[in-house]
Every structure is written in structure tokens, then in C-alpha cells.
Design a protein around this motif. Structure first.
Motif, short mmCIF file in Angstrom:
data_model
loop_
_atom_site.label_atom_id
_atom_site.label_comp_id
_atom_site.label_asym_id
_atom_site.label_seq_id
_atom_site.Cartn_x
_atom_site.Cartn_y
_atom_site.Cartn_z
N GLU A 258 42.10 6.25 -21.17
CA GLU A 258 43.04 7.38 -21.21
C GLU A 258 42.43 8.67 -20.69
O GLU A 258 43.10 9.70 -20.64
CB GLU A 258 43.53 7.59 -22.65
CG GLU A 258 44.23 6.39 -23.26
CD GLU A 258 45.50 6.02 -22.52
OE1 GLU A 258 46.14 6.94 -21.94
OE2 GLU A 258 45.85 4.82 -22.50
N LYS A 259 41.15 8.63 -20.30
CA LYS A 259 40.45 9.81 -19.78
C LYS A 259 40.58 11.00 -20.73
O LYS A 259 40.99 12.09 -20.35
CB LYS A 259 40.98 10.17 -18.39
CG LYS A 259 40.75 9.07 -17.36
CD LYS A 259 41.26 9.46 -15.99
CE LYS A 259 40.99 8.35 -14.98
NZ LYS A 259 41.51 8.70 -13.62
N ILE A 260 40.22 10.76 -22.00
CA ILE A 260 40.29 11.79 -23.02
C ILE A 260 39.27 12.89 -22.71
O ILE A 260 38.11 12.60 -22.41
CB ILE A 260 40.00 11.20 -24.42
CG1 ILE A 260 41.00 10.10 -24.74
CG2 ILE A 260 40.01 12.27 -25.48
CD1 ILE A 260 42.43 10.56 -24.84
N PRO A 261 39.67 14.16 -22.75
CA PRO A 261 38.73 15.25 -22.49
C PRO A 261 37.59 15.27 -23.50
O PRO A 261 37.74 14.86 -24.65
CB PRO A 261 39.60 16.51 -22.63
CG PRO A 261 41.01 16.04 -22.46
CD PRO A 261 41.04 14.65 -23.00
N PHE A 262 36.43 15.75 -23.06
CA PHE A 262 35.26 15.82 -23.92
C PHE A 262 35.49 16.78 -25.09
O PHE A 262 36.16 17.81 -24.95
CB PHE A 262 34.05 16.28 -23.12
CG PHE A 262 32.86 16.61 -23.99
CD1 PHE A 262 32.07 15.60 -24.50
CD2 PHE A 262 32.58 17.93 -24.31
CE1 PHE A 262 30.99 15.90 -25.31
CE2 PHE A 262 31.50 18.24 -25.12
CZ PHE A 262 30.69 17.23 -25.62
N GLY A 263 34.94 16.42 -26.23
CA GLY A 263 34.97 17.28 -27.41
C GLY A 263 33.72 17.04 -28.24
O GLY A 263 33.02 16.03 -28.06
N PRO A 264 33.40 17.94 -29.17
CA PRO A 264 32.20 17.78 -30.01
C PRO A 264 32.15 16.46 -30.77
O PRO A 264 31.07 15.93 -31.05
CB PRO A 264 32.27 18.97 -30.97
CG PRO A 264 33.11 19.98 -30.27
CD PRO A 264 34.10 19.20 -29.47
N SER A 265 33.33 15.90 -31.10
CA SER A 265 33.35 14.64 -31.86
C SER A 265 32.80 13.47 -31.06
O SER A 265 32.54 12.40 -31.62
CB SER A 265 34.78 14.32 -32.33
OG SER A 265 35.64 14.12 -31.23
N TRP A 266 32.59 13.65 -29.75
CA TRP A 266 32.03 12.57 -28.94
C TRP A 266 30.61 12.21 -29.38
O TRP A 266 30.13 11.11 -29.10
CB TRP A 266 32.02 12.98 -27.45
CG TRP A 266 33.33 12.74 -26.77
CD1 TRP A 266 34.56 13.07 -27.26
CD2 TRP A 266 33.54 12.14 -25.50
NE1 TRP A 266 35.54 12.72 -26.36
CE2 TRP A 266 34.94 12.15 -25.27
CE3 TRP A 266 32.71 11.61 -24.53
CZ2 TRP A 266 35.51 11.63 -24.10
CZ3 TRP A 266 33.27 11.10 -23.37
CH2 TRP A 266 34.66 11.10 -23.17
#
Length: 360
Positions: free
Chosen positions: A295-303
Motif C-alpha cells: 500500500e506504500k504507507i508513508p514513513f512514520g516513527p512507528s516503523w
């Protein structure tokens, strides 16, 4: 953290230190289960230094971010006359637990990495370690109580369940291990205190992990995957399996040193049960990873939550090889997992640096 300036730092970034500390322990355990080599020894030290450095970097940023919020640890406390205030974001509130968790991981890593590399008796430093551990122990319990209070003091739905609560049993498990580890290194009352506190954290974390597992199962079958900014925290269940297995093994080791005979088959059953459970949860982790990339989820701190599960898989595989009959499949799995997580760590590190530069 409502504006861009405040959002430059998120407390979940402290998971970078936690992950590096875990990788250093994974390399140490691989060497402990097989044999020490120059490359593995160097990687132990490198990731340990990275974990220590990132903890020192995150500490002032964490404190500054805390000062910039008008809530206690980002948690909206109820007004004296009403319980109708809206809770803070679950990502923000649970994220504050990441720094204490990284601190106690650093302590756990120090107990194994430093003696192995510097060849000194860790027992001589146990009394000093006890006070550092006690400080972070109290922090974890205070912060954990505040977050749980925020979770249950307000009426909510299963759709908005705190997936970050899986960070709680992980933190409690991490803080429980030094308690039983130091019980044989300390004298009299201090040793008893460490053991009791360690057992308390183990039980509390286990109960919270069991409850969170029930809630997450209900959430999945009712609403499917959670929102992208919290979904990765759902796979923090995986490192908890390894952490609680380590605690049980250390507890059995402690009891065997105090007159209770524990058959080797018991240890084997514990590690085989753990690796079986890990296999099931690894499937969940891989599904989440696949969904993110598809889904090409945008990067976030939870990664950063993607790092810990595969660290845990490597450590548990090495333990299973060591205590489960030296089956080569498990050592191969350990090497695969630690190689994979090293690349994941570098990948997420690059995305984090790029993201922070963009915010500036």
C-alpha cells in the motif's frame, strides 16, 4: 505536539536505541550458542555503542518534548468535575514508554556485552546496576499506570484500541529480567527486593499482554488492520515472547542454584513452546510488513516497531538451538533473522534521517 516544530521529535524514535541494544544482544547470543568470532564480536560492540549513543541523543529530546506538552507524559488527565475530556492520541501517549524501555534494554545489554568484551566480573558492579535499574523500574510503573488510566478512564470502542499497549508488556518484561539476574549477585535484602520486583513486573506485564492479545484479536476480526500510524506496534507482541521466555529460563536457573532440580526436558519444552508461538506471530508480522509495502504507507516513527520482532526471533532461535538439541535449522534461522533485521535497521534509520531533514 500539534504543530510542526513540536512534531519534529516523537517519543517513539527512542525505539531506535531499543532496537540497536536488541541487535547487540542478538549477536552476543548467536556467539554464545555457537562460538565467538571477530566479526560477531565487532558487531556486538558497534550496535551496543549505537544503542548507548542513541539513548543519550533521545534523552534530552524526550525531556524537551515532554516540557512542550501541556499534558502529563502526553496524557490528558480528567478534570476534577468530569471524565468527559478527550484522551490524547494513543500513539503519543504509549510512545513515552519507548525511552524507559530503551534504557532497560541498555542495562540488559550491558550485563552480557561488557563482561564478554572487557572480561571483568559483572557481579562487582551489580549494586550500582541495582540503583540504575530501580530508577527505570519506578519510571516504567508510573508511566504505565498513567497510560492505562488514560485508556480505561474513558469510554472507548474496540476500533480505537491502543495498539501501542503491546509496548507495555515488552517494557515490563525487559525491566523484570534484571531483577532475577541480579538476585544471585546481590546481598540479603537487596537481592530479595530485586527478585520480588522482577516477579511483580513479570506478572503485571503478562496480564497486560494477555488482555492486549484478546483486544487485538477482537479488533482484527471486527475492523481489520488498524490505522497506518499505529499498525506496526501490533507486532511488538513478538519480542515480548522472547523476553518472557528469557525471564522464565533465568528464573529456573535461579531456582536450580537454590536446591531445586529442574530437568533439561523442562527447559527444552519452554523454548520449543516459545519458538512455536513465535512462528505464529511471525506470520502476523510478515503480513503487516507486506501490507505496508504493497500500500506504500508513508514513513512514520512507528516503523521502528519493525526492528524489535526480528531481533527477538534471532535471539529466541539461538536459545532454541542452544537448549533444544543443537538442531542446525534454528541457528540458520537465527542468522537469517539477524541479517534481515540489520538491513531493516539501516533502512528505517535512513528513512528517519530523511524524514527529520524534511521537517526542518
Amino acid at each position: 505536539m500539534s504543530n510542526n516544530k513540536k512534531s519534529e521529535y516523537h517519543p517513539l524514535y527512542a525505539l531506535s536505541s531499543l532496537g540497536a541494544g536488541g541487535i547487540s544482544v542478538a549477536f552476543w547470543k548467536l556467539a554464545d550458542a555457537t562460538h565467538q568470532t571477530a566479526i560477531v564480536s565487532a558487531l556486538e560492540v558497534i550496535f551496543y555503542i549505537i544503542a548507548f549513543a542513541l539513548f543519550l541523543i533521545n534523552l534530552p529530546l524526550w525531556i524537551k518534548a515532554l516540557k512542550n506538552t501541556d499534558k502529563f507524559f502526553g496524557i490528558q488527565l480528567p478534570a476534577s468535575q468530569s471524565l468527559n475530556n478527550k484522551p490524547a492520541s494513543p500513539v503519543i501517549s504509549t510512545g513515552w514508554m519507548a525511552l524507559p524501555a530503551s534504557f532497560v534494554m541498555l542495562l540488559n545489554a550491558s550485563f552480557v556485552i561488557l563482561p564478554a568484551q572487557l572480561h571483568f566480573n559483572i557481579e562487582k558492579f551489580a549494586p550500582i546496576g541495582f540503583w540504575f535499574w530501580l530508577f527505570v523500574y519506578i519510571t516504567v510503573f508510573i508511566l504505565g499506570f498513567q497510560i492505562l488510566y488514560n485508556t480505561f478512564a474513558y469510554t472507548t470502542s474496540i476500533k480505537t484500541f491502543h495498539f501501542g499497549l503491546f509496548l507495555h508488556p515488552l517494557a515490563y518484561g525487559l525491566v523484570a529480567i534484571p531483577g532475577v539476574s541480579m538476585a544471585d549477585m546481590l546481598q540479603a535484602n537487596m537481592a530479595t527486593t530485586a527478585l520480588i520486583l522482577g516477579l511483580t513486573a513479570f506478572v503485571v506485564g503478562g496480564i497486560l499482554g494477555f488482555l492486549a492479545l484478546i483486544f487485538i484479536f477482537q479488533r482484527f476480526i471486527t475492523y481489520g488492520f488498524p490505522e497506518p500510524d499505529v499498525a506496526p506496534t501490533s507486532i511488538l507482541l513478538m519480542p515480548s515472547i522472547t523476553i518472557y521466555t528469557i525471564f522464565l529460563l533465568k528464573l529456573m536457573h535461579y531456582m536450580s542454584h537454590h536446591g531445586l532440580h529442574i530437568a533439561h526436558i523442562v527447559v527444552s519444552v519452554v523454548v520449543f513452546a516459545a519458538i512455536g508461538t513465535m512462528g505464529a506471530t511471525t506470520t502476523l508480522g510478515l503480513i503487516v510488513l507486506y501490507m505496508y509495502f504493497r500500500e506504500k504507507i508513508p514513513f512514520g516513527p512507528s516503523w521502528w516497531s519493525f526492528v524489535c520482532p526480528f531481533v527477538a526471533l534471532s535471539v529466541l532461535s539461538s536459545m532454541t538451538y542452544q537448549f533444544g538439541g543443537h538442531i542446525k535449522l534454528f541457528i540458520m534461522l537465527s542468522i537469517f533473522a539477524i541479517t534481515l533485521v540489520s538491513f531493516i535497521y539501516l533502512y528505517v534509520s535512513g528513512l528517519t534521517i530523511k524524514h527529520l531533514k524534511f521537517l526542518k
